[in-house]
Every structure is written in structure tokens, then in C-alpha cells.
Design a protein around this motif. Sequence first.
Motif, PDB file in Angstrom:
ATOM      1  N   LEU A  77     -68.825 -52.249 -22.090  1.00  0.00           N
ATOM      2  CA  LEU A  77     -69.382 -51.665 -23.580  1.00  0.00           C
ATOM      3  C   LEU A  77     -69.963 -50.422 -23.157  1.00  0.00           C
ATOM      4  N   LYS A  78     -69.685 -49.735 -24.180  1.00  0.00           N
ATOM      5  CA  LYS A  78     -70.651 -48.092 -24.269  1.00  0.00           C
ATOM      6  C   LYS A  78     -71.248 -47.913 -25.840  1.00  0.00           C
ATOM      7  N   ASP A  79     -72.506 -47.924 -25.757  1.00  0.00           N
ATOM      8  CA  ASP A  79     -73.247 -47.487 -26.929  1.00  0.00           C
ATOM      9  C   ASP A  79     -72.772 -48.212 -28.269  1.00  0.00           C
ATOM     10  N   ILE A  80     -72.815 -49.244 -27.890  1.00  0.00           N
ATOM     11  CA  ILE A  80     -72.307 -50.327 -29.281  1.00  0.00           C
ATOM     12  C   ILE A  80     -73.495 -50.410 -30.191  1.00  0.00           C
ATOM     13  N   SER A  95     -60.553 -54.627 -24.170  1.00  0.00           N
ATOM     14  CA  SER A  95     -61.318 -53.541 -24.955  1.00  0.00           C
ATOM     15  C   SER A  95     -62.732 -53.943 -24.957  1.00  0.00           C
ATOM     16  N   GLY A  96     -63.022 -54.991 -24.436  1.00  0.00           N
ATOM     17  CA  GLY A  96     -64.657 -55.599 -24.446  1.00  0.00           C
ATOM     18  C   GLY A  96     -64.925 -56.444 -25.625  1.00  0.00           C
ATOM     19  N   LYS A  97     -64.034 -57.134 -26.133  1.00  0.00           N
ATOM     20  CA  LYS A  97     -64.437 -58.064 -27.374  1.00  0.00           C
ATOM     21  C   LYS A  97     -65.174 -59.171 -26.828  1.00  0.00           C
ATOM     22  N   SER A  98     -64.695 -59.989 -25.730  1.00  0.00           N
ATOM     23  CA  SER A  98     -65.431 -60.991 -25.155  1.00  0.00           C
ATOM     24  C   SER A  98     -66.618 -60.647 -24.712  1.00  0.00           C
ATOM     25  N   THR A  99     -67.034 -59.574 -24.129  1.00  0.00           N
ATOM     26  CA  THR A  99     -68.116 -58.914 -23.516  1.00  0.00           C
ATOM     27  C   THR A  99     -69.066 -58.712 -24.660  1.00  0.00           C
ATOM     28  N   LEU A 100     -68.594 -58.093 -25.668  1.00  0.00           N
ATOM     29  CA  LEU A 100     -69.547 -58.124 -26.887  1.00  0.00           C
ATOM     30  C   LEU A 100     -69.800 -59.362 -27.633  1.00  0.00           C
ATOM     31  N   ILE A 101     -69.223 -60.350 -27.799  1.00  0.00           N
ATOM     32  CA  ILE A 101     -69.595 -61.305 -28.519  1.00  0.00           C
ATOM     33  C   ILE A 101     -70.588 -61.974 -27.775  1.00  0.00           C
ATOM     34  N   GLN A 102     -70.390 -62.036 -26.327  1.00  0.00           N
ATOM     35  CA  GLN A 102     -71.517 -62.880 -25.399  1.00  0.00           C
ATOM     36  C   GLN A 102     -72.766 -62.313 -25.493  1.00  0.00           C
ATOM     37  N   HIS A 103     -72.886 -60.934 -25.900  1.00  0.00           N
ATOM     38  CA  HIS A 103     -74.428 -60.468 -26.298  1.00  0.00           C
ATOM     39  C   HIS A 103     -74.874 -60.781 -27.614  1.00  0.00           C
ATOM     40  N   LEU A 104     -74.157 -61.516 -28.407  1.00  0.00           N
ATOM     41  CA  LEU A 104     -74.509 -62.029 -29.820  1.00  0.00           C
ATOM     42  C   LEU A 104     -75.358 -63.398 -29.630  1.00  0.00           C
ATOM     43  N   ASN A 105     -75.079 -63.982 -28.481  1.00  0.00           N
ATOM     44  CA  ASN A 105     -75.878 -65.384 -28.230  1.00  0.00           C
ATOM     45  C   ASN A 105     -76.647 -65.434 -26.949  1.00  0.00           C
ATOM     46  N   GLY A 106     -76.928 -64.152 -26.436  1.00  0.00           N
ATOM     47  CA  GLY A 106     -77.848 -63.954 -25.107  1.00  0.00           C
ATOM     48  C   GLY A 106     -77.044 -64.473 -23.965  1.00  0.00           C
ATOM     49  N   ALA A 147     -61.039 -62.118 -42.880  1.00  0.00           N
ATOM     50  CA  ALA A 147     -62.186 -61.585 -42.700  1.00  0.00           C
ATOM     51  C   ALA A 147     -62.723 -60.639 -43.799  1.00  0.00           C
ATOM     52  N   ASP A 148     -63.899 -60.426 -44.146  1.00  0.00           N
ATOM     53  CA  ASP A 148     -64.460 -59.208 -45.196  1.00  0.00           C
ATOM     54  C   ASP A 148     -64.685 -58.215 -44.335  1.00  0.00           C
ATOM     55  N   ARG A 149     -64.808 -57.906 -43.224  1.00  0.00           N
ATOM     56  CA  ARG A 149     -65.178 -56.840 -42.365  1.00  0.00           C
ATOM     57  C   ARG A 149     -64.483 -57.049 -41.118  1.00  0.00           C
ATOM     58  N   VAL A 150     -63.805 -55.711 -40.579  1.00  0.00           N
ATOM     59  CA  VAL A 150     -62.979 -55.703 -39.573  1.00  0.00           C
ATOM     60  C   VAL A 150     -63.518 -54.868 -38.544  1.00  0.00           C
ATOM     61  N   ILE A 151     -63.754 -55.313 -37.265  1.00  0.00           N
ATOM     62  CA  ILE A 151     -64.495 -54.288 -36.073  1.00  0.00           C
ATOM     63  C   ILE A 151     -63.391 -53.931 -35.180  1.00  0.00           C
ATOM     64  N   VAL A 152     -62.751 -52.766 -35.057  1.00  0.00           N
ATOM     65  CA  VAL A 152     -61.792 -52.674 -34.205  1.00  0.00           C
ATOM     66  C   VAL A 152     -62.341 -51.725 -32.673  1.00  0.00           C
ATOM     67  N   MET A 153     -62.160 -52.613 -31.799  1.00  0.00           N
ATOM     68  CA  MET A 153     -62.727 -52.279 -30.598  1.00  0.00           C
ATOM     69  C   MET A 153     -61.383 -51.420 -29.578  1.00  0.00           C
ATOM     70  N   SER A 154     -61.906 -50.441 -28.817  1.00  0.00           N
ATOM     71  CA  SER A 154     -61.006 -49.884 -28.064  1.00  0.00           C
ATOM     72  C   SER A 154     -62.130 -49.235 -26.782  1.00  0.00           C
ATOM     73  N   LYS A 155     -61.399 -49.497 -25.610  1.00  0.00           N
ATOM     74  CA  LYS A 155     -61.998 -49.003 -24.333  1.00  0.00           C
ATOM     75  C   LYS A 155     -63.547 -49.180 -24.485  1.00  0.00           C
ATOM     76  N   GLY A 156     -64.089 -50.306 -24.722  1.00  0.00           N
ATOM     77  CA  GLY A 156     -65.402 -50.467 -24.970  1.00  0.00           C
ATOM     78  C   GLY A 156     -66.240 -49.904 -26.092  1.00  0.00           C
ATOM     79  N   GLN A 157     -65.622 -49.502 -26.829  1.00  0.00           N
ATOM     80  CA  GLN A 157     -66.238 -48.797 -28.008  1.00  0.00           C
ATOM     81  C   GLN A 157     -65.768 -49.314 -29.413  1.00  0.00           C
TER      82      GLN A 157
END
Length: 292
Positions: free
Chosen positions: A23-26, A44-55, A212-222
Motif C-alpha cells: 500500500l502506498k499513501d492511501i 493490487s492491495g485490496k486484502s491488505t487495505l481492508i485488514q487496516h480497517l479492523n486493526g 455499492a454506492d461508492r466504488v474504490i478502484v485499486m491498482s498497484k497499492g494505490q
Amino acid sequence: MSVQLIDVSHIYAQGTPFEFAALKDIHFSIEKDEFIGIIGHTGSGKSTLIQHLNGLLTPTQGSVLVDGVEMSGAKGDKLALRRKVGLVFQYAEHQLFEETIYKDIAFGPKNLGLTEEEIENRVKDAMEVVGLDFDTYKERSPFELSGGQMRRVAIAGVLSMKPEILILDEPTAGLDPYGKEDILRSINQLHEKQQTTVVLVSHNMDEVATLADRVIVMSKGQILMDAPPAEVFTQVEKLDEIGLSAPDILYLMRALKKAGLDVDDKIFMPEEAKEDILRALKSGEGKPCLKI
Ligand code: ADP
Ligand code: MG
């Protein structure tokens, strides 16, 4: 409750030859009542990102704020965070382990020290949401079930904690179309009836487009895009560039337009498409309007 990621970076195996910046500067936040879809190529970092959301993961750099309170430092109450933010892992059924479905779903509430009655109510409620009849299934082994049912038990195990935010990592991966539909219906109901905030990681554009009512597109950790579905899914070329695609309906509408039918080629929802195609066909009555 809200969760905010400020300039979060995550580096796996830092200082080793396997070091990898996942993940880079999320920078983003989740607000109450949102239904967020996260899409992106494998890796692209999706699983890494969500694991930050619950600590579960701590940022290498940056901070995670929960209702404005810093979580990433020593002060953060990670246990409380994990209770409020439920995470359903990819292939969650692999984590079932108890001999009955009841015990598996009751595991979390039991650890909270609730009374037997409260635990039973939570198990009942969670099973109802995922569409498993309490009396039929409570004493059965989760390992006798079909893949789709096992996954529903695993989801119920997270729901029994009554999370304020529910995060699901590819919850329909590997299921047949009926299994997929059942799970998506349950998730949507939770969001609509119980106002649960949902974060859905998915490979399936149609799923995300409809829910979804909001979509986040991830690519290469961003984060490449963070916008409503209508804005994201009509940028077909940008999605193509990173190896993703728009929902199938959008390609159909584009093809019809190219073939001469006067349709709106920005539509990507099946119902809207049906209406628009019928309208275009009626208005073009008598004229040779399709060059197929
Ligand atoms: P996604 O969920 O979008 O497929 P991930 O967050 O799982 O992406 O992974 C992002 C990148 O981090 C991938 O290149 C993956 O190989 C790498 N990665 C994931 N977990 C680890 C780990 N525990 N150690 C080292 N690298 C990892
Ligand atoms: Mg993943």
C-alpha cells in the motif's frame, strides 16, 4: 462510526530481500451507512487495505483513526475495533472448526461473555440473515454442508458479533450463481434493514455496480478512483488499462449504439438497460435502425 486512513503505507517483510510495498499513501475514510465496493486486480492491495480497517494490520507509515481517535499507535484499542468492524475473509469457510453450526456461530459472542440466552438470540438472528433455518441446522456439522452454505455459516459467525461495519473479502468467489445471489441478497438486506455499513471487495463488476454506492478502484497499492459507480464504470478505457472491465451491460449498450440503435451507452444496470433498449426500439419502429 467512521474509519479514516491517513497517508497509510504498508510494507511487507520490511528490511528483507522479500520487502514489498503493498500500500502506498492511501487516504480515504468510511462513513456510517455507506456501501463501498473495492475492486482491483489480484495483488493490487485490496486484502491488505481492508485488514487496516479492523486493526489486523498496522500501517508501516501513516495513521488509522476511528471516530477521530488514533488506532495505529499503542493507545489504540484494537480489540474494541475488531468487535465493531467485522471482517469476513476470503474463503471464510476454511476457518470453520466447531462440531456444530451453533457452536461455530456462537464462538465470538461467547468470548464476549454474554449470557446463554443472548448468545442464542445472536446465533438465531445471524442465521436468519444468511438464510439458514435455526432448528434445521443448529446441531448439524458445518462440514456436511455445501460450499455456499458453509460460507453462509462463516458469515453468520461474523454477524453474530453485531459489527457496525461489515467487510467482506470476495464473499462470492468460487460459488455457483445461486450461492452468489443468496449471499449478495443477505448483504444487501443487512445494509438496508439494519443500516450496517458494508465494504465489499469483489472481482465481479456487476456485483459492485448493483450494490455499492461508492466504488474504490485499486491498482498497484494505490487508490486510482474513488467515486460513485456511474462515474467509475463509464471510464472503460481507464479500467481496461489496469486490466479491469466495466459491467457486461455497459459493453452491450455500447455495441448497440455502435450498431445504430439510439440507446444511452452509459447505462450499466440491467433494468435501466432493458427500459432504454425497449424505448429505443419503439422510437425506431419502421426504420431499419440496427446494422447487426
Ligand atoms: P489483493 O487482495 O488485491 O489480491 P493483497 O493485499 O493480498 O492484494 O496483496 C498485495 C501485494 O502484497 C501482493 O503483491 C502480495 O503478493 C503481497 N503480499 C500480500 N501478503 C503478503 C505477505 N504476508 N508477505 C509478503 N507479501 C505479501
Ligand atoms: Mg485479496
